[in-house]
Design an enzyme around this catalytic site. Sequence first.
Site, short mmCIF file in Angstrom:
data_model
loop_
_atom_site.label_atom_id
_atom_site.label_comp_id
_atom_site.label_asym_id
_atom_site.label_seq_id
_atom_site.Cartn_x
_atom_site.Cartn_y
_atom_site.Cartn_z
N VAL A 91 0.84 -1.21 0.00
CA VAL A 91 0.00 0.00 0.00
C VAL A 91 0.88 1.26 0.00
O VAL A 91 0.64 2.20 -0.77
CB VAL A 91 -0.98 -0.01 1.20
CG1 VAL A 91 -1.85 1.24 1.16
CG2 VAL A 91 -1.84 -1.26 1.21
N GLU A 148 -10.51 5.60 5.48
CA GLU A 148 -11.31 5.12 4.34
C GLU A 148 -10.80 3.79 3.79
O GLU A 148 -11.59 2.93 3.37
CB GLU A 148 -11.30 6.18 3.21
CG GLU A 148 -12.19 5.85 2.04
CD GLU A 148 -13.66 5.76 2.42
OE1 GLU A 148 -14.26 6.78 2.75
OE2 GLU A 148 -14.21 4.63 2.40
N VAL A 190 -11.73 -0.37 5.03
CA VAL A 190 -12.83 -1.27 4.66
C VAL A 190 -13.07 -1.20 3.15
O VAL A 190 -13.26 -0.11 2.60
CB VAL A 190 -14.14 -0.90 5.40
CG1 VAL A 190 -15.25 -1.90 5.04
CG2 VAL A 190 -13.95 -0.86 6.90
N GLY A 237 -11.28 -1.71 0.42
CA GLY A 237 -10.29 -1.18 -0.53
C GLY A 237 -10.68 0.16 -1.13
O GLY A 237 -10.78 1.17 -0.44
N LYS A 277 -7.38 -1.98 9.44
CA LYS A 277 -8.66 -2.37 10.06
C LYS A 277 -8.48 -3.16 11.35
O LYS A 277 -9.27 -3.03 12.28
CB LYS A 277 -9.52 -3.14 9.07
CG LYS A 277 -8.86 -4.34 8.42
CD LYS A 277 -8.13 -3.95 7.16
CE LYS A 277 -7.25 -5.06 6.65
NZ LYS A 277 -6.90 -4.93 5.25
N LYS A 333 -13.38 -5.54 9.59
CA LYS A 333 -14.08 -4.54 8.77
C LYS A 333 -15.54 -4.42 9.20
O LYS A 333 -16.12 -3.32 9.22
CB LYS A 333 -13.95 -4.92 7.30
CG LYS A 333 -12.51 -4.84 6.80
CD LYS A 333 -12.33 -5.57 5.48
CE LYS A 333 -10.91 -5.41 4.95
NZ LYS A 333 -10.61 -6.31 3.83
N GLY A 346 -5.54 -4.77 -2.91
CA GLY A 346 -4.49 -4.54 -3.91
C GLY A 346 -4.00 -3.10 -3.84
O GLY A 346 -4.64 -2.21 -3.28
N ILE A 386 -13.49 1.21 -2.45
CA ILE A 386 -14.90 1.67 -2.38
C ILE A 386 -15.02 2.70 -1.25
O ILE A 386 -14.63 2.43 -0.12
CB ILE A 386 -15.85 0.49 -2.06
CG1 ILE A 386 -15.73 -0.62 -3.11
CG2 ILE A 386 -17.29 0.99 -1.96
CD1 ILE A 386 -16.53 -1.88 -2.77
P1 NAP Z 1 3.08 -4.85 3.66
O1 NAP Z 1 3.25 -4.99 2.19
O2 NAP Z 1 3.47 -5.99 4.53
O3 NAP Z 1 3.87 -3.53 4.10
C1 NAP Z 1 4.16 -3.23 5.44
C2 NAP Z 1 5.23 -2.17 5.49
O4 NAP Z 1 5.53 -1.87 6.85
C3 NAP Z 1 6.56 -2.59 4.84
O5 NAP Z 1 7.15 -1.50 4.17
C4 NAP Z 1 7.42 -3.00 6.02
O6 NAP Z 1 8.81 -2.77 5.79
C5 NAP Z 1 6.93 -2.04 7.09
N1 NAP Z 1 7.11 -2.65 8.41
C6 NAP Z 1 6.58 -3.80 8.86
N2 NAP Z 1 7.00 -4.04 10.11
C7 NAP Z 1 7.84 -3.03 10.44
C8 NAP Z 1 8.64 -2.75 11.58
N3 NAP Z 1 8.65 -3.56 12.66
N4 NAP Z 1 9.37 -1.61 11.60
C9 NAP Z 1 9.35 -0.78 10.53
N5 NAP Z 1 8.65 -1.01 9.41
C10 NAP Z 1 7.89 -2.12 9.37
O7 NAP Z 1 1.57 -4.53 4.03
P2 NAP Z 1 0.45 -3.84 3.08
O8 NAP Z 1 -0.24 -4.89 2.30
O9 NAP Z 1 1.02 -2.66 2.41
O10 NAP Z 1 -0.60 -3.38 4.21
C11 NAP Z 1 -0.38 -2.25 5.02
C12 NAP Z 1 -1.65 -1.96 5.80
O11 NAP Z 1 -2.72 -1.72 4.88
C13 NAP Z 1 -2.15 -3.11 6.69
O12 NAP Z 1 -2.77 -2.57 7.82
C14 NAP Z 1 -3.18 -3.81 5.79
O13 NAP Z 1 -4.15 -4.52 6.56
C15 NAP Z 1 -3.79 -2.60 5.12
N6 NAP Z 1 -4.47 -2.86 3.86
C16 NAP Z 1 -3.85 -3.59 2.90
C17 NAP Z 1 -4.48 -3.78 1.68
C18 NAP Z 1 -3.87 -4.58 0.57
O14 NAP Z 1 -4.58 -4.84 -0.42
N7 NAP Z 1 -2.62 -4.99 0.68
C19 NAP Z 1 -5.73 -3.22 1.46
C20 NAP Z 1 -6.35 -2.45 2.47
C21 NAP Z 1 -5.69 -2.28 3.67
P3 NAP Z 1 9.63 -3.62 4.70
O15 NAP Z 1 9.04 -3.24 3.37
O16 NAP Z 1 11.03 -3.18 4.84
O17 NAP Z 1 9.39 -5.06 5.04
N1 HSE Z 2 -6.34 -8.69 2.74
C1 HSE Z 2 -7.39 -7.76 2.52
C2 HSE Z 2 -8.36 -8.34 1.53
C3 HSE Z 2 -6.83 -6.46 2.02
O1 HSE Z 2 -8.01 -9.31 0.85
O2 HSE Z 2 -9.47 -7.83 1.43
C4 HSE Z 2 -7.88 -5.38 1.88
O3 HSE Z 2 -8.33 -4.96 3.13
#
Ligand code: NAP
Ligand code: HSE
Length: 435
Positions: free
Chosen positions: A17, A132, A135, A137, A108, A208, A307, A139
């Site tokens: 993200v 926003e 929950v 993505g 979330k 969510k 995503g 939307i």
């Molecule tokens: P991610 O790819 O695992 O990214 C997490 C980031 O945080 C990485 O840059 C990681 O560093 C950093 N990080 C993790 N632990 C750390 C620590 N102890 N100290 C410092 N930095 C740390 O996760 P993501 O998918 O982007 O998700 C991020 C948030 O958005 C989460 O709360 C997730 O639930 C939410 N979210 C995700 C999506 C989705 O589709 N992926 C959608 C909606 C919401 P490194 O890169 O160096 O490992």
């Molecule tokens: N892992 C979550 C999903 C990311 O698949 O819906 C979006 O919140």
Amino acid sequence: MSQLSTINIGICGLGTVGQGVWKHLESARASLESKLGVKLHLHRASVRDLKKKRAVRVPATRLTTDPLAVATDPAVHIVCELIGGTTLAREVTLAALRLGKTVVSANKALLCAHGPEIFAAARAHGGHFFFEASVAGGIPIIKALREGLVANRFGLIYGILNGTCNYILTRMEREGLGYPAILADAKRLGYAEADESLDVEGWDTAHKASILAYLAHGAWVPTRAMLVEGIAAITQADLHFAREHGYAIKLLAVITRDFANGELFVRVHPTLLPLTKVLANVNDVQNGISVNGDVVGETVYIGRGAGQDATSSAVISDIVDAVLLLRRGNAPLPVPVRQHCPLAPLERVRGRYYLRLDVKDEPGVLAKIATATAHARVSIASMVQRPSARRGAATLILTTHESNEKAIRATVARLTRLACVLEKPLLLRIGDFAG
Ligand code: NAP
Ligand code: HSE
């Protein structure tokens, strides 16, 4: 309000993200700046591993491994918490809010676990918290519930809130694959949580659902007070039966409120949803939410639920709202005052059910099953027998007439105790939603 000519943004977490936000903010910068009348500067970002290769180019001088340094940096006006989890993310969020900063989060799990504390910190120190992207993505469901539908009370909200599970169920049905292979693709595509059990076991959907229930009803329902079931036990037999009988299987969050007695119930479970419902046809990584308001009636929202790009879209919309707040004092409507809602007891949660059982293929088995369901006062509507992969066994699929959660659980317990039932039956709900 401020006369700042530049707004500095700090991004804690440059994973799926965070990199998307960086990339899309850079490419939309000119257009956003002209709309907002202010310069947007990606001031600093934090990561865990400085050596990791990233798709966005961030100057080394603007990267740190200390997210708290970003969150508390006096030059940073808006802090984006995109780390995930509930420990470090909570520290970062609270540290920024206690300095009166504005925090934007996609987290979330954090909000579900610590929502009251976060909103209290924001109120106490004059900070703000935007969420926003937490929950569904891309939307804008938070804005819809908080602002667009403010005239309504919500008797029923149900939706597909997890992109990973919808992607898995869609491809299982379309391609006949088992879920582990598809889950690997969901991870590669950046849909799944770092801990993917949160997705497939239903907890991400529950987080969510908790946020939507709070926005709709003012009550924080902890996940331990919800019924939460995931998709791991769904097989091709279930998907085939559903399709042959006019249903799709979707992992749904269902939030019901009975305004006669105030009772609220929040549940997450795979559901046989009639194909006549719009959400039964929402596939792949898409999410869909049906919101039934007493004034507006049903409104339905569909879009990519996970995503990089979809989530960045929501985060950037929060950043823009945060800029409008900082520059012009345009605050969104406040989040609801916290209320206590009684939770509905299980016998008041009614519906029709689907049961799949593997049984010994021998005389008298059907009678034993019919007796066990009758003892629990559950009435069978249909029963079909299919070959089982086990030798000497058959698969039975039952549907029931309307019953309730207490009675169907008693039925499952009775069936599980029968010697002719070879493993715990799979129980699914049939989604006869009025809305
Ligand atoms: P991610 O790819 O695992 O990214 C997490 C980031 O945080 C990485 O840059 C990681 O560093 C950093 N990080 C993790 N632990 C750390 C620590 N102890 N100290 C410092 N930095 C740390 O996760 P993501 O998918 O982007 O998700 C991020 C948030 O958005 C989460 O709360 C997730 O639930 C939410 N979210 C995700 C999506 C989705 O589709 N992926 C959608 C909606 C919401 P490194 O890169 O160096 O490992
Ligand atoms: N892992 C979550 C999903 C990311 O698949 O819906 C979006 O919140």
